[in-house]
Scaffold this motif. Structure first.
Motif, PDB file in Angstrom:
ATOM      1  N   MET A  10     -20.263  36.572 -11.496  1.00 46.81           N
ATOM      2  CA  MET A  10     -21.417  35.966 -12.167  1.00 46.81           C
ATOM      3  C   MET A  10     -22.692  36.148 -11.336  1.00 46.81           C
ATOM      4  O   MET A  10     -23.771  36.375 -11.879  1.00 46.81           O
ATOM      5  CB  MET A  10     -21.155  34.486 -12.404  1.00 46.81           C
ATOM      6  N   ARG A  11     -22.527  36.052 -10.004  1.00 41.33           N
ATOM      7  CA  ARG A  11     -23.701  36.187  -9.144  1.00 41.33           C
ATOM      8  C   ARG A  11     -24.318  37.570  -9.294  1.00 41.33           C
ATOM      9  O   ARG A  11     -25.540  37.726  -9.359  1.00 41.33           O
ATOM     10  CB  ARG A  11     -23.314  35.939  -7.688  1.00 41.33           C
ATOM     11  N   LYS A  12     -23.452  38.610  -9.373  1.00 41.75           N
ATOM     12  CA  LYS A  12     -23.950  39.974  -9.523  1.00 41.75           C
ATOM     13  C   LYS A  12     -24.686  40.151 -10.838  1.00 41.75           C
ATOM     14  O   LYS A  12     -25.772  40.744 -10.886  1.00 41.75           O
ATOM     15  CB  LYS A  12     -22.779  40.946  -9.423  1.00 41.75           C
ATOM     16  N   ARG A  13     -24.105  39.630 -11.920  1.00 44.34           N
ATOM     17  CA  ARG A  13     -24.758  39.754 -13.233  1.00 44.34           C
ATOM     18  C   ARG A  13     -26.083  39.005 -13.256  1.00 44.34           C
ATOM     19  O   ARG A  13     -27.070  39.484 -13.816  1.00 44.34           O
ATOM     20  CB  ARG A  13     -23.826  39.212 -14.324  1.00 44.34           C
ATOM     21  N   LEU A  14     -26.105  37.830 -12.642  1.00 41.43           N
ATOM     22  CA  LEU A  14     -27.338  37.049 -12.601  1.00 41.43           C
ATOM     23  C   LEU A  14     -28.404  37.759 -11.788  1.00 41.43           C
ATOM     24  O   LEU A  14     -29.582  37.827 -12.178  1.00 41.43           O
ATOM     25  CB  LEU A  14     -27.042  35.669 -12.002  1.00 41.43           C
ATOM     26  N   PHE A  15     -27.993  38.344 -10.642  1.00 39.84           N
ATOM     27  CA  PHE A  15     -28.939  39.080  -9.801  1.00 39.84           C
ATOM     28  C   PHE A  15     -29.507  40.292 -10.542  1.00 39.84           C
ATOM     29  O   PHE A  15     -30.714  40.543 -10.528  1.00 39.84           O
ATOM     30  CB  PHE A  15     -28.235  39.521  -8.514  1.00 39.84           C
ATOM     31  N   LEU A  16     -28.624  41.064 -11.192  1.00 38.42           N
ATOM     32  CA  LEU A  16     -29.075  42.232 -11.938  1.00 38.42           C
ATOM     33  C   LEU A  16     -29.971  41.846 -13.112  1.00 38.42           C
ATOM     34  O   LEU A  16     -30.923  42.561 -13.444  1.00 38.42           O
ATOM     35  CB  LEU A  16     -27.867  43.026 -12.434  1.00 38.42           C
ATOM     36  N   SER A  17     -29.690  40.713 -13.748  1.00 39.41           N
ATOM     37  CA  SER A  17     -30.533  40.247 -14.851  1.00 39.41           C
ATOM     38  C   SER A  17     -31.936  39.914 -14.359  1.00 39.41           C
ATOM     39  O   SER A  17     -32.938  40.322 -14.965  1.00 39.41           O
ATOM     40  CB  SER A  17     -29.900  39.014 -15.509  1.00 39.41           C
ATOM     41  N   PHE A  18     -32.009  39.175 -13.236  1.00 43.34           N
ATOM     42  CA  PHE A  18     -33.316  38.862 -12.656  1.00 43.34           C
ATOM     43  C   PHE A  18     -34.051  40.151 -12.267  1.00 43.34           C
ATOM     44  O   PHE A  18     -35.257  40.289 -12.493  1.00 43.34           O
ATOM     45  CB  PHE A  18     -33.151  37.964 -11.428  1.00 43.34           C
ATOM     46  N   LEU A  19     -33.317  41.085 -11.657  1.00 43.97           N
ATOM     47  CA  LEU A  19     -33.937  42.325 -11.209  1.00 43.97           C
ATOM     48  C   LEU A  19     -34.468  43.128 -12.388  1.00 43.97           C
ATOM     49  O   LEU A  19     -35.569  43.698 -12.330  1.00 43.97           O
ATOM     50  CB  LEU A  19     -32.914  43.147 -10.427  1.00 43.97           C
ATOM     51  N   ALA A  20     -33.695  43.178 -13.484  1.00 39.49           N
ATOM     52  CA  ALA A  20     -34.147  43.909 -14.672  1.00 39.49           C
ATOM     53  C   ALA A  20     -35.410  43.282 -15.253  1.00 39.49           C
ATOM     54  O   ALA A  20     -36.344  43.989 -15.668  1.00 39.49           O
ATOM     55  CB  ALA A  20     -33.031  43.930 -15.717  1.00 39.49           C
ATOM     56  N   ILE A  21     -35.461  41.963 -15.271  1.00 39.66           N
ATOM     57  CA  ILE A  21     -36.657  41.276 -15.780  1.00 39.66           C
ATOM     58  C   ILE A  21     -37.871  41.584 -14.907  1.00 39.66           C
ATOM     59  O   ILE A  21     -38.974  41.846 -15.400  1.00 39.66           O
ATOM     60  CB  ILE A  21     -36.395  39.764 -15.846  1.00 39.66           C
ATOM     61  N   ILE A  22     -37.664  41.590 -13.580  1.00 36.15           N
ATOM     62  CA  ILE A  22     -38.775  41.880 -12.656  1.00 36.15           C
ATOM     63  C   ILE A  22     -39.268  43.311 -12.841  1.00 36.15           C
ATOM     64  O   ILE A  22     -40.481  43.573 -12.909  1.00 36.15           O
ATOM     65  CB  ILE A  22     -38.311  41.639 -11.208  1.00 36.15           C
ATOM     66  N   LEU A  23     -38.329  44.264 -12.939  1.00 41.96           N
ATOM     67  CA  LEU A  23     -38.722  45.665 -13.115  1.00 41.96           C
ATOM     68  C   LEU A  23     -39.458  45.869 -14.432  1.00 41.96           C
ATOM     69  O   LEU A  23     -40.476  46.581 -14.480  1.00 41.96           O
ATOM     70  CB  LEU A  23     -37.476  46.559 -13.068  1.00 41.96           C
ATOM     71  N   LEU A  24     -38.953  45.265 -15.499  1.00 39.01           N
ATOM     72  CA  LEU A  24     -39.616  45.388 -16.789  1.00 39.01           C
ATOM     73  C   LEU A  24     -41.014  44.774 -16.749  1.00 39.01           C
ATOM     74  O   LEU A  24     -41.984  45.355 -17.283  1.00 39.01           O
ATOM     75  CB  LEU A  24     -38.768  44.719 -17.869  1.00 39.01           C
ATOM     76  N   THR A  25     -41.136  43.633 -16.108  1.00 34.46           N
ATOM     77  CA  THR A  25     -42.444  42.983 -15.998  1.00 34.46           C
ATOM     78  C   THR A  25     -43.417  43.837 -15.192  1.00 34.46           C
ATOM     79  O   THR A  25     -44.594  44.000 -15.567  1.00 34.46           O
ATOM     80  CB  THR A  25     -42.291  41.599 -15.339  1.00 34.46           C
ATOM     81  N   LEU A  26     -42.927  44.400 -14.078  1.00 35.28           N
ATOM     82  CA  LEU A  26     -43.790  45.260 -13.268  1.00 35.28           C
ATOM     83  C   LEU A  26     -44.221  46.496 -14.042  1.00 35.28           C
ATOM     84  O   LEU A  26     -45.386  46.903 -13.990  1.00 35.28           O
ATOM     85  CB  LEU A  26     -43.047  45.677 -11.994  1.00 35.28           C
ATOM     86  N   LEU A  27     -43.269  47.112 -14.750  1.00 37.08           N
ATOM     87  CA  LEU A  27     -43.599  48.317 -15.508  1.00 37.08           C
ATOM     88  C   LEU A  27     -44.647  48.033 -16.570  1.00 37.08           C
ATOM     89  O   LEU A  27     -45.638  48.776 -16.709  1.00 37.08           O
ATOM     90  CB  LEU A  27     -42.320  48.870 -16.153  1.00 37.08           C
ATOM     91  N   LEU A  28     -44.449  46.950 -17.326  1.00 34.67           N
ATOM     92  CA  LEU A  28     -45.432  46.589 -18.356  1.00 34.67           C
ATOM     93  C   LEU A  28     -46.784  46.249 -17.739  1.00 34.67           C
ATOM     94  O   LEU A  28     -47.832  46.592 -18.294  1.00 34.67           O
ATOM     95  CB  LEU A  28     -44.904  45.413 -19.175  1.00 34.67           C
ATOM     96  N   SER A  29     -46.757  45.591 -16.576  1.00 33.87           N
ATOM     97  CA  SER A  29     -48.024  45.244 -15.903  1.00 33.87           C
ATOM     98  C   SER A  29     -48.770  46.496 -15.464  1.00 33.87           C
ATOM     99  O   SER A  29     -49.990  46.621 -15.655  1.00 33.87           O
ATOM    100  CB  SER A  29     -47.744  44.344 -14.696  1.00 33.87           C
ATOM    101  N   ILE A  30     -48.036  47.456 -14.863  1.00 32.95           N
ATOM    102  CA  ILE A  30     -48.679  48.692 -14.395  1.00 32.95           C
ATOM    103  C   ILE A  30     -49.233  49.487 -15.565  1.00 32.95           C
ATOM    104  O   ILE A  30     -50.364  50.001 -15.514  1.00 32.95           O
ATOM    105  CB  ILE A  30     -47.667  49.529 -13.588  1.00 32.95           C
ATOM    106  N   LEU A  31     -48.463  49.597 -16.646  1.00 39.94           N
ATOM    107  CA  LEU A  31     -48.938  50.343 -17.806  1.00 39.94           C
ATOM    108  C   LEU A  31     -50.170  49.695 -18.422  1.00 39.94           C
ATOM    109  O   LEU A  31     -51.128  50.380 -18.806  1.00 39.94           O
ATOM    110  CB  LEU A  31     -47.817  50.440 -18.855  1.00 39.94           C
ATOM    111  N   SER A  32     -50.141  48.362 -18.541  1.00 42.84           N
ATOM    112  CA  SER A  32     -51.298  47.676 -19.134  1.00 42.84           C
ATOM    113  C   SER A  32     -52.530  47.796 -18.247  1.00 42.84           C
ATOM    114  O   SER A  32     -53.638  48.024 -18.737  1.00 42.84           O
ATOM    115  CB  SER A  32     -50.952  46.201 -19.393  1.00 42.84           C
ATOM    116  N   VAL A  33     -52.330  47.644 -16.919  1.00 44.69           N
ATOM    117  CA  VAL A  33     -53.464  47.797 -16.001  1.00 44.69           C
ATOM    118  C   VAL A  33     -54.013  49.216 -16.057  1.00 44.69           C
ATOM    119  O   VAL A  33     -55.237  49.435 -16.070  1.00 44.69           O
ATOM    120  CB  VAL A  33     -53.038  47.428 -14.565  1.00 44.69           C
ATOM    121  N   ASN A  34     -53.112  50.214 -16.099  1.00 50.05           N
ATOM    122  CA  ASN A  34     -53.548  51.605 -16.181  1.00 50.05           C
ATOM    123  C   ASN A  34     -54.341  51.867 -17.463  1.00 50.05           C
ATOM    124  O   ASN A  34     -55.396  52.532 -17.439  1.00 50.05           O
ATOM    125  CB  ASN A  34     -52.321  52.518 -16.124  1.00 50.05           C
ATOM    126  N   PHE A  35     -53.855  51.335 -18.582  1.00 50.67           N
ATOM    127  CA  PHE A  35     -54.553  51.539 -19.859  1.00 50.67           C
ATOM    128  C   PHE A  35     -55.938  50.904 -19.831  1.00 50.67           C
ATOM    129  O   PHE A  35     -56.941  51.526 -20.208  1.00 50.67           O
ATOM    130  CB  PHE A  35     -53.718  50.935 -20.987  1.00 50.67           C
TER     131      PHE A  35
END
Length: 463
Positions: free
Chosen positions: A1-26
């Motif tokens: 469960m710890r691994k799945r929870l960690f990967l879930s948090f990491l995926a959310i962070i990566l998605l948030t960063l990607l959307l932030s970079i794309l929006s800032v770039n635009f």
């Protein structure tokens, strides 16, 4: 469960960063492009005045002055200055652009794209004291592009800062994700191990409660459940021992009398047979009380509800016990009021008051007294049974309604009874949506207070 929870948090962070970079770039590209377009227009609007000033300040087209003007031109802007007759005088272009144009490899090294798809044209009139003396034909990119190396350096610095901030945020996010996942799953892992130990029979297991959130509430609930299971196991063992004790005493007595009859030690006369019959009655009462108590605690005991004259019912119960009470030298005072009708089961209520009165009789010695009072309170009736007996120690008061619990540890047959009378009385009170409470003081007596509603609601069919 710890691994799945960690990967879930990491995926959310990566998605948030990607959307932030794309929006800032635009947003940045749009605003910077608008800035370049406005800058080009402003520069071109100032061009006629600057050319006129340069010409008249030197009396001719001065190369140094024109070089400074050309150096300020946006990349991609070409200016041809002509006489009003159409004769070309000179051409202006940014010297840096001219140098880069001669060496296309430099454009690639600097990451610049010199290709321009669309152009705009503008004609500017250069005026002097005597009117227009020259015409500037301007051609510049229709869409603002980052062609200036200084602008490109600025954009590169912005992107480097953005990616650096993103990388830093990612590192911090990974650390926080690991810490949060560990903090959330560690208590759950501890709970899992504790549950396994409880399943193996270790009922003393407890888990630490470190927080007040949902995990902390779960830990608190588990500790309460484990404590309840421990208590139930203790009561189960105690019940087994109590039942064995209650059965052994009368059976031993009956066996002793029968052996005495067989050996001729005692005659099988009416008096001795009455003693055996008394022990058999004791066993019968114990069996009946246990059955009724068990049925009531399971919620399967259903009262047969009728209109009961509570005054007459208590009066009948008092009369049943009066001979025993008088024989023991105890005074009984019964403040009988007028008829009070309540909704209830007459048989169960009779057992309830019999148990309470008999309990007062057992623990009161001569020249003690028992007092019974009844008071009508709106839609409820309060019955109080007081005695001047031995009382109940304060530490025993919370447990006296438990089956087989007796504050008198010696379990004397004269005062002990079966030990389930008060437990059954409590269940009957609950069955009638009433409350049974007690106040007591050692050597000063006890007072049992029963509060019953005149009418029972729909939820009264089970306890």
């Amino acid at each position: 469960m710890r691994k799945r929870l960690f990967l879930s948090f990491l995926a959310i962070i990566l998605l948030t960063l990607l959307l932030s970079i794309l929006s800032v770039n635009f947003v940045f590209q749009k605003h910077f492009s608008d800035y370049l377009a406005r800058s080009t227009e402003v520069t071109l609007e100032q061009l006629p005045e600057r050319l006129s000033s340069s010409f008249f300040s030197h009396g001719c087209w001065n190369s140094d002055s024109l070089y400074n003007i050309a150096h300020s031109l946006p990349f991609g802007t070409h200016i041809v200055i002509k006489e009003p007759s159409g004769k070309t005088i000179l051409t202006l272009i940014n010297p840096m652009e001219s140098m880069l144009k001669n060496d296309p490899g430099l454009w690639m090294d600097m990451g610049l794209n010199y290709t321009i798809e669309e152009w705009k044209n503008k004609t500017l009139m250069i005026s002097g004291p005597n009117g227009v003396f020259a015409v500037a034909e301007v051609r510049y990119p229709a869409r603002a592009k980052v062609l200036n190396p200084a602008d490109q350096s600025f954009i590169s610095a912005i992107y480097q800062s953005l990616f650096l901030a993103g990388a830093l945020a990612l590192i911090i996010g990974i650390i926080l994700s690991y810490w949060i996942s560990r903090r959330l799953t560690s208590p759950l892992q501890g709970l899992t191990k504790a549950v396994q130990r409880v399943g193996e029979g270790f009922l003393d297991e407890q888990v630490p409660v470190a927080t007040k959130d949902e995990v902390g509430q779960l830990a608190t609930a588990f500790n309460g459940m484990a404590e309840s299971l421990k208590k139930q196991e203790r009561l189960r063992k105690q019940l087994t021992a109590d039942i064995a004790h209650e059965l052994r005493t009368p059976l031993t007595s009956i066996r002793s009398y029968i052996e005495a009859f067989q050996d001729g030690v005692l005659p099988a006369d009416k008096e001795n047979l009455a003693i055996i019959n008394e022990e058999i009655e004791r066993l019968t009462r114990l069996s009946s009380d246990l059955k009724d108590l068990n049925v009531a605690e399971m919620g399967a005991l259903r009262p047969y509800l009728t209109q009961v004259n509570l005054s007459a019912l208590i009066d009948k119960t008092v009369n049943m016990l009066s001979p025993l009470i008088q024989e023991k030298g105890i005074s009984l005072t019964w403040h009988k009021p007028e008829s009070i009708l309540i909704e209830g089961d007459e048989y169960l209520l009779t057992r309830l008051f019999y148990n309470l009165l008999h309990n007062a009789y057992k623990f009161t010695e001569s020249p003690g007294k028992i007092e019974v009072q009844m008071e009508l309170r709106h839609q409820e009736v309060l019955i109080t049974i007081s005695d001047s007996g031995i009382g109940i120690p304060e530490e025993d008061l919370p447990f006296i309604f438990e089956r087989f619990y007796r504050s008198e540890k010696s379990r004397s047959r004269e005062t002990g009874g079966t030990g389930i009378g008060l437990a059954l009385a409590q269940q009957i009170a609950l069955l009638h949506q009433g409350t049974l409470t007690v106040e007591s003081c050692p050597d000063k007596g006890s007072r049992f207070m029963l509060l019953l509603p005149l009418t029972i609601g729909e939820k009264s069919t089970s306890v």
